[in-house]
Motif scaffolding. Structure first.
Motif, PDB file in Angstrom:
ATOM      1  N   ILE A  14      30.704  -3.797  21.943  1.00  0.00           N
ATOM      2  CA  ILE A  14      30.286  -5.146  21.548  1.00  0.00           C
ATOM      3  C   ILE A  14      28.760  -5.259  21.622  1.00  0.00           C
ATOM      4  N   GLY A  15      28.191  -5.843  20.601  1.00  0.00           N
ATOM      5  CA  GLY A  15      26.739  -5.982  20.512  1.00  0.00           C
ATOM      6  C   GLY A  15      26.123  -4.949  19.586  1.00  0.00           C
ATOM      7  N   TYR A  16      26.778  -3.788  19.473  1.00  0.00           N
ATOM      8  CA  TYR A  16      26.284  -2.722  18.610  1.00  0.00           C
ATOM      9  C   TYR A  16      27.132  -2.583  17.343  1.00  0.00           C
ATOM     10  N   MET A  17      28.232  -3.338  17.270  1.00  0.00           N
ATOM     11  CA  MET A  17      29.124  -3.256  16.114  1.00  0.00           C
ATOM     12  C   MET A  17      28.811  -4.349  15.108  1.00  0.00           C
ATOM     13  N   PRO A  18      28.523  -3.989  13.853  1.00  0.00           N
ATOM     14  CA  PRO A  18      28.371  -5.016  12.824  1.00  0.00           C
ATOM     15  C   PRO A  18      29.733  -5.567  12.438  1.00  0.00           C
ATOM     16  N   SER A  19      29.739  -6.641  11.675  1.00  0.00           N
ATOM     17  CA  SER A  19      30.987  -7.344  11.369  1.00  0.00           C
ATOM     18  C   SER A  19      32.017  -6.475  10.684  1.00  0.00           C
ATOM     19  N   SER A  76      27.015   1.075   9.251  1.00  0.00           N
ATOM     20  CA  SER A  76      27.379   0.521  10.563  1.00  0.00           C
ATOM     21  C   SER A  76      26.610   1.226  11.673  1.00  0.00           C
ATOM     22  N   ASP A  77      26.397   2.523  11.524  1.00  0.00           N
ATOM     23  CA  ASP A  77      25.628   3.268  12.526  1.00  0.00           C
ATOM     24  C   ASP A  77      24.150   2.894  12.478  1.00  0.00           C
ATOM     25  N   ILE A  78      23.647   2.580  11.275  1.00  0.00           N
ATOM     26  CA  ILE A  78      22.256   2.125  11.153  1.00  0.00           C
ATOM     27  C   ILE A  78      22.075   0.824  11.929  1.00  0.00           C
ATOM     28  N   TYR A  79      23.056  -0.074  11.808  1.00  0.00           N
ATOM     29  CA  TYR A  79      23.031  -1.339  12.542  1.00  0.00           C
ATOM     30  C   TYR A  79      22.972  -1.068  14.047  1.00  0.00           C
ATOM     31  N   ALA A  80      23.817  -0.169  14.528  1.00  0.00           N
ATOM     32  CA  ALA A  80      23.870   0.124  15.966  1.00  0.00           C
ATOM     33  C   ALA A  80      22.542   0.663  16.476  1.00  0.00           C
ATOM     34  N   VAL A  81      21.911   1.543  15.711  1.00  0.00           N
ATOM     35  CA  VAL A  81      20.610   2.082  16.122  1.00  0.00           C
ATOM     36  C   VAL A  81      19.563   0.970  16.150  1.00  0.00           C
ATOM     37  N   GLY A  82      19.600   0.098  15.155  1.00  0.00           N
ATOM     38  CA  GLY A  82      18.676  -1.026  15.141  1.00  0.00           C
ATOM     39  C   GLY A  82      18.826  -1.907  16.362  1.00  0.00           C
ATOM     40  N   MET A  83      20.066  -2.206  16.740  1.00  0.00           N
ATOM     41  CA  MET A  83      20.307  -3.043  17.916  1.00  0.00           C
ATOM     42  C   MET A  83      19.850  -2.341  19.194  1.00  0.00           C
TER      43      MET A  83
END
Length: 253
Positions: free
Chosen positions: A185-190, A201-208
């Motif tokens: 939670i917090g690293y997962m996009p919708s 989705s992994d790009i989102y997690a790295v950004g977070m």
């Protein structure tokens, strides 16, 4: 507990390293290669419907092992030494990474400088570029699953697909469930939370992860803009507009 047991007449379990929802992780010695220590992951199916889920789990496990063998050729992804199944119990044997995970560098209240955060972002994305060339989604990039090896290099560990095996269930005979929302939670996009992960989705997690590093605030504690779902973080970080623009794009809703 497997401590003291030798698996496949080769991997002698020395001690337990950790235990979680997916099963247990052990330090072991490869007695075929003296003095080589390795990590044994014991993955267990969860009830109910364990028997019904076993054939699907076997296929997923075989697929996952194939992926890990392929990715392990990269110097910054652990090598997979062996994979096997015994009575519905699954085992992965991987290279032991000596170092520490990024929770030692990224934690609540601590802020990395922009220079340090930029370098960390580059280091992670260089590995992720290789992974995505193989059309593989990690699905659980977070500080615990990134290690800094003793030589200073960043290592990406614990590919999330193995969690499908451990949480698998069968709801309708003959039908497989859609991809399970494995992740943190917090690293997962919708789209990942809804069971439809993509390479982005992994790009989102790295950004977070990088936003956490420069704000000192855990991702799940950052507020969202109710009008568009975007994460509100810019006012919490002292970074250049150019760097902020990149991170904002990475975590766009």
């Amino acid at each position: 507990m497997l401590v003291g047991v030798t698996l496949r007449d080769r991997f002698k379990i020395i001690k337990e390293l950790g235990s979680g929802g997916f099963g247990d992780t052990y330090l072991a010695e490869d007695i075929h290669c003296k003095n080589r220590l390795c990590v044994v992951k014991h993955l267990q199916l969860k009830p109910p419907n364990t028997a019904a889920a076993l054939p699907i789990a076997q296929r997923l496990f075989a697929t996952e092992a194939k992926v890990l063998y392929k990715l392990g050729v990269h110097d910054q992804i652990p090598t997979l030494y062996a994979d096997f199944e015994v009575n519905g119990q699954f085992y992965l044997v991987q290279e032991l990474i000596r170092g520490h995970d990024l929770t030692k560098e990224i934690y609540p209240g601590n802020k990395l400088t922009e220079i340090a955060a930029r370098q960390l972002l580059i280091d992670i994305l260089e590995i992720l570029a290789f992974v995505q060339q193989e059309q593989i989604i990690h699905r659980d990039i977070n500080p615990q699953n990134i290690m800094r090896r003793q030589d200073g290099k960043i290592i990406l560990i614990d590919f999330g697909a193995v969690k499908e095996i451990t949480t698998l269930h069968v709801t309708t005979p003959g039908h497989e469930p859609r991809s399970i929302a494995a992740g943190t939670i917090g690293y997962m996009p919708s789209e990942q939370f809804q069971g439809h992960p993509k390479l982005s989705s992994d790009i989102y997690a790295v950004g977070m992860l990088i936003i956490y590093a420069i704000t000192g605030i855990q991702p799940h504690e950052l507020p969202e803009d109710p009008t568009n779902g975007e994460i509100i973080w810019r006012n919490r970080a002292d970074v250049s507009n150019g760097f902020a623009k990149i991170l904002t794009k990475m975590v766009r809703y």
